[in-house]
Design a protein around this motif. Structure first.
Motif, mmCIF file in Angstrom:
data_model
loop_
_atom_site.group_PDB
_atom_site.id
_atom_site.type_symbol
_atom_site.label_atom_id
_atom_site.label_comp_id
_atom_site.label_asym_id
_atom_site.label_seq_id
_atom_site.Cartn_x
_atom_site.Cartn_y
_atom_site.Cartn_z
ATOM 1 N N PRO A 40 1.109 -1.339 -0.064
ATOM 2 C CA PRO A 40 0.022 0.054 -0.105
ATOM 3 C C PRO A 40 0.815 1.093 0.014
ATOM 4 C CG PRO A 40 -0.212 -1.104 2.239
ATOM 5 C CD PRO A 40 0.793 -1.881 1.202
ATOM 6 N N VAL A 41 0.417 2.318 -0.515
ATOM 7 C CA VAL A 41 0.799 3.685 -0.674
ATOM 8 C C VAL A 41 -0.240 4.706 -0.048
ATOM 9 C CG1 VAL A 41 2.660 3.147 -2.180
ATOM 10 C CG2 VAL A 41 0.592 4.227 -2.944
ATOM 11 N N TRP A 42 0.261 5.744 0.655
ATOM 12 C CA TRP A 42 -0.743 6.829 0.551
ATOM 13 C C TRP A 42 -0.141 7.941 -0.219
ATOM 14 C CZ3 TRP A 42 0.696 2.853 3.801
ATOM 15 C CH2 TRP A 42 -0.378 2.026 4.732
ATOM 16 N N PRO A 43 -0.699 8.226 -1.086
ATOM 17 C CA PRO A 43 -0.105 9.467 -2.106
ATOM 18 C C PRO A 43 -0.486 10.866 -0.923
ATOM 19 C CG PRO A 43 -1.657 7.885 -3.316
ATOM 20 C CD PRO A 43 -1.798 7.436 -1.781
ATOM 21 N N GLY A 44 0.506 11.778 -1.461
ATOM 22 C CA GLY A 44 0.134 13.048 -0.774
ATOM 23 C C GLY A 44 0.390 14.272 -1.867
ATOM 24 N N ILE A 45 -0.648 14.915 -1.789
ATOM 25 C CA ILE A 45 -0.880 15.998 -2.978
ATOM 26 C C ILE A 45 -0.565 17.416 -2.136
ATOM 27 C CG2 ILE A 45 -2.180 17.100 -4.819
ATOM 28 C CD1 ILE A 45 -3.862 14.501 -4.839
ATOM 29 N N GLN A 46 0.387 18.283 -2.732
ATOM 30 C CA GLN A 46 0.649 19.429 -2.270
ATOM 31 C C GLN A 46 0.444 20.566 -3.411
ATOM 32 O OE1 GLN A 46 4.673 20.814 -1.077
ATOM 33 N NE2 GLN A 46 3.839 22.277 0.571
ATOM 34 N N ALA A 47 -0.278 21.583 -3.070
ATOM 35 C CA ALA A 47 -0.521 22.601 -4.273
ATOM 36 C C ALA A 47 0.378 23.633 -4.045
ATOM 37 C CB ALA A 47 -1.969 22.872 -4.013
ATOM 38 N N ASN A 48 0.992 24.399 -5.204
ATOM 39 C CA ASN A 48 1.770 25.474 -4.885
ATOM 40 C C ASN A 48 1.034 26.648 -4.372
ATOM 41 O OD1 ASN A 48 3.896 23.931 -6.079
ATOM 42 N ND2 ASN A 48 3.757 25.028 -8.179
ATOM 43 N N SER A 49 1.518 27.579 -3.565
ATOM 44 C CA SER A 49 1.160 28.705 -2.791
ATOM 45 C C SER A 49 -0.010 29.147 -3.847
ATOM 46 C CB SER A 49 1.900 29.534 -2.630
ATOM 47 O OG SER A 49 1.152 30.883 -1.890
ATOM 48 N N GLY A 50 -1.397 29.414 -3.144
ATOM 49 C CA GLY A 50 -2.491 30.034 -3.751
ATOM 50 C C GLY A 50 -3.504 29.088 -4.600
ATOM 51 N N HIS A 51 -3.027 28.094 -4.746
ATOM 52 C CA HIS A 51 -3.665 26.846 -5.404
ATOM 53 C C HIS A 51 -4.572 25.967 -4.543
ATOM 54 C CE1 HIS A 51 -1.377 27.386 -9.508
ATOM 55 N NE2 HIS A 51 -1.357 28.482 -8.919
ATOM 56 N N ASP A 52 -5.740 25.405 -5.202
ATOM 57 C CA ASP A 52 -6.545 24.417 -4.358
ATOM 58 C C ASP A 52 -6.017 23.383 -3.748
ATOM 59 O OD1 ASP A 52 -8.428 26.405 -5.353
ATOM 60 O OD2 ASP A 52 -9.000 24.887 -6.912
ATOM 61 N N VAL A 53 -6.157 22.989 -2.711
ATOM 62 C CA VAL A 53 -5.841 21.555 -2.117
ATOM 63 C C VAL A 53 -6.650 20.431 -2.551
ATOM 64 C CG1 VAL A 53 -5.609 20.020 -0.189
ATOM 65 C CG2 VAL A 53 -4.779 22.460 -0.101
ATOM 66 N N LEU A 54 -6.114 19.494 -3.322
ATOM 67 C CA LEU A 54 -6.900 18.594 -3.850
ATOM 68 C C LEU A 54 -7.095 17.222 -3.157
ATOM 69 C CD1 LEU A 54 -5.491 18.611 -7.603
ATOM 70 C CD2 LEU A 54 -7.290 20.019 -6.706
ATOM 71 N N GLU A 55 -8.299 16.560 -2.944
ATOM 72 C CA GLU A 55 -8.586 15.383 -2.329
ATOM 73 C C GLU A 55 -7.837 15.671 -0.825
ATOM 74 O OE1 GLU A 55 -10.463 13.039 -3.762
ATOM 75 O OE2 GLU A 55 -10.624 14.546 -5.098
ATOM 76 N N GLY A 56 -8.351 16.653 -0.403
ATOM 77 C CA GLY A 56 -7.767 16.803 0.925
ATOM 78 C C GLY A 56 -6.274 16.805 1.320
ATOM 79 N N GLY A 57 -5.467 16.537 0.195
ATOM 80 C CA GLY A 57 -4.046 16.478 0.007
ATOM 81 C C GLY A 57 -3.508 15.119 0.505
ATOM 82 N N GLY A 58 -4.209 13.952 0.604
ATOM 83 C CA GLY A 58 -3.816 12.880 0.679
ATOM 84 C C GLY A 58 -4.864 11.941 0.882
ATOM 85 N N PHE A 59 -4.610 10.538 0.659
ATOM 86 C CA PHE A 59 -5.519 9.391 0.921
ATOM 87 C C PHE A 59 -4.735 8.075 0.644
ATOM 88 C CE2 PHE A 59 -5.421 11.073 -3.595
ATOM 89 C CZ PHE A 59 -5.009 10.073 -4.471
ATOM 90 N N PHE A 60 -5.358 6.828 1.034
ATOM 91 C CA PHE A 60 -4.982 5.731 0.958
ATOM 92 C C PHE A 60 -5.085 4.866 -0.410
ATOM 93 C CE2 PHE A 60 -6.093 1.003 1.872
ATOM 94 C CZ PHE A 60 -4.784 0.591 2.206
ATOM 95 N N LEU A 61 -4.218 4.193 -0.902
ATOM 96 C CA LEU A 61 -4.267 3.458 -2.093
ATOM 97 C C LEU A 61 -3.883 2.039 -1.765
ATOM 98 C CD1 LEU A 61 -3.493 5.399 -5.522
ATOM 99 C CD2 LEU A 61 -5.680 4.247 -4.588
ATOM 100 N N PRO A 62 -4.566 1.037 -1.655
ATOM 101 C CA PRO A 62 -4.089 -0.309 -1.559
ATOM 102 C C PRO A 62 -3.179 -0.762 -2.866
ATOM 103 C CG PRO A 62 -6.524 -0.385 -1.373
ATOM 104 C CD PRO A 62 -6.270 0.888 -1.855
ATOM 105 N N PRO A 63 -2.575 -1.780 -2.678
ATOM 106 C CA PRO A 63 -1.805 -2.381 -3.954
ATOM 107 C C PRO A 63 -2.738 -2.563 -5.041
ATOM 108 C CG PRO A 63 -1.381 -3.759 -1.908
ATOM 109 C CD PRO A 63 -2.443 -2.752 -1.480
ATOM 110 N N LEU A 64 -1.968 -2.372 -6.284
ATOM 111 C CA LEU A 64 -2.854 -2.543 -7.727
ATOM 112 C C LEU A 64 -4.151 -1.757 -7.530
ATOM 113 C CD1 LEU A 64 -1.640 -6.399 -8.013
ATOM 114 C CD2 LEU A 64 -0.496 -4.096 -8.605
ATOM 115 N N SER A 65 -4.206 -0.576 -7.314
ATOM 116 C CA SER A 65 -5.496 0.041 -7.067
ATOM 117 C C SER A 65 -5.237 1.463 -7.652
ATOM 118 C CB SER A 65 -6.118 0.068 -5.588
ATOM 119 O OG SER A 65 -5.565 0.889 -4.873
ATOM 120 N N HIS A 66 -6.256 2.301 -7.889
ATOM 121 C CA HIS A 66 -6.172 3.708 -8.227
ATOM 122 C C HIS A 66 -7.135 4.402 -7.831
ATOM 123 C CE1 HIS A 66 -9.094 2.391 -11.190
ATOM 124 N NE2 HIS A 66 -9.522 3.675 -11.556
ATOM 125 N N LYS A 67 -7.045 5.850 -8.017
ATOM 126 C CA LYS A 67 -8.396 6.812 -7.635
ATOM 127 C C LYS A 67 -7.871 7.988 -8.868
ATOM 128 C CE LYS A 67 -9.840 9.871 -3.906
ATOM 129 N NZ LYS A 67 -9.929 10.034 -2.828
#
Length: 252
Positions: A40-67
């Motif tokens: 499993p991995v837990w993707p993180g997303i960081q927007a540059n300054s002044g831009h929207d935070v997407l998907e709360g900035g992070g979530f869980f992904l089981p092996p061999l899956s996608h979002k």
């Protein structure tokens, strides 16, 4: 007397001509994050300054899956990375690599180095070009191989990637090890030694004085398409317009 609809049209035309109203003319786009790893991995997303935070900035992904989720319909830039070796409950999450302040949803925070980054810049270029730029960065080191793959774009839209597992070849002085001794990630020279020269800080913070090092050259040899130090130049350029989908694939 002019009708209300005509008055509204005249007002909109005036605002557009004065630059006070911007017409959103960007094709719909989907962002997809894929976990092709056997863990499993837990993707993180960081927007540059002044831009929207997407998907709360992070979530869980089981092996061999996608979002998949809709990309912003306006200019946006930021970075996406994988967090690994995570444990926690509820909103708390502590990760061996890529941790963002002990949170499941990073909420605008960046990930701790070392971490491989997918850098994304959507809807830029002006004059209706709707360009999308993207790349792989190991300026902050390496934890997971990844690729950035556009689909159905116009122009030059290559796949950019670092597919190797650099934890297997990482120089000893750059290795991040677990308490049991296994190599979790590979640090950048900056992260390992914290010098101004390796971190391209202060007098070294310019294209003239910020140079590659034997540490950044290790990453470049293994993954030529990646950025490996602050003022590195891409080995493969692209001009990709209006892709329908942009995929970030871990362990690709």
């Amino acid at each position: 007397m002019a009708s209300p609809k005509l008055l509204l049209l005249l007002l909109a035309t005036t605002l557009l001509s004065c630059g006070l109203l911007v017409a959103a003319d960007y094709a719909p786009m989907t962002l997809t994050v894929v976990n092709n790893c056997p863990y499993p991995v837990w993707p993180g997303i960081q927007a540059n300054s002044g831009h929207d935070v997407l998907e709360g900035g992070g979530f869980f992904l089981p092996p061999l899956s996608h979002k998949s989720f809709p990309a912003p319909a306006h200019p946006w830039s930021g970075r996406i990375w994988a967090r690994t070796g995570c444990a926690g409950a509820g909103a708390q999450l502590h990760c061996a690599t890529g941790d963002c302040g002990g949170r499941l949803q990073c909420g605008g925070l960046g990930g701790a180095a070392p971490a491989t980054l997918a850098q994304v810049n959507l809807h830029h270029g002006g004059n209706g070009k709707d360009q999308t730029s993207y790349g792989v960065s190991m300026v902050d080191g390496f934890n997971v191989g990844l690729s950035v793959t556009p689909h159905e774009g116009r122009g030059n839209c290559p796949v950019l990637a670092c597919r190797k597992n650099l934890t297997e070849t990482c120089p000893g002085e750059l290795q991040l090890r677990s308490p049991s001794g296994s190599v979790l990630a590979c640090k950048s020279g900056c992260e390992a030694f914290r010098t101004d020269e390796l971190c391209c800080r202060n007098m070294y913070n310019s294209p003239r004085t910020c140079r590659s090092s034997k540490y950044s050259e290790f990453f470049k040899r293994e993954c030529p398409q990646a950025f490996t130090y602050a003022h590195d130049s891409p080995s493969l350029t692209h001009e990709c317009a209006a892709p329908r989908e942009l995929k970030v694939i871990f362990c690709h």
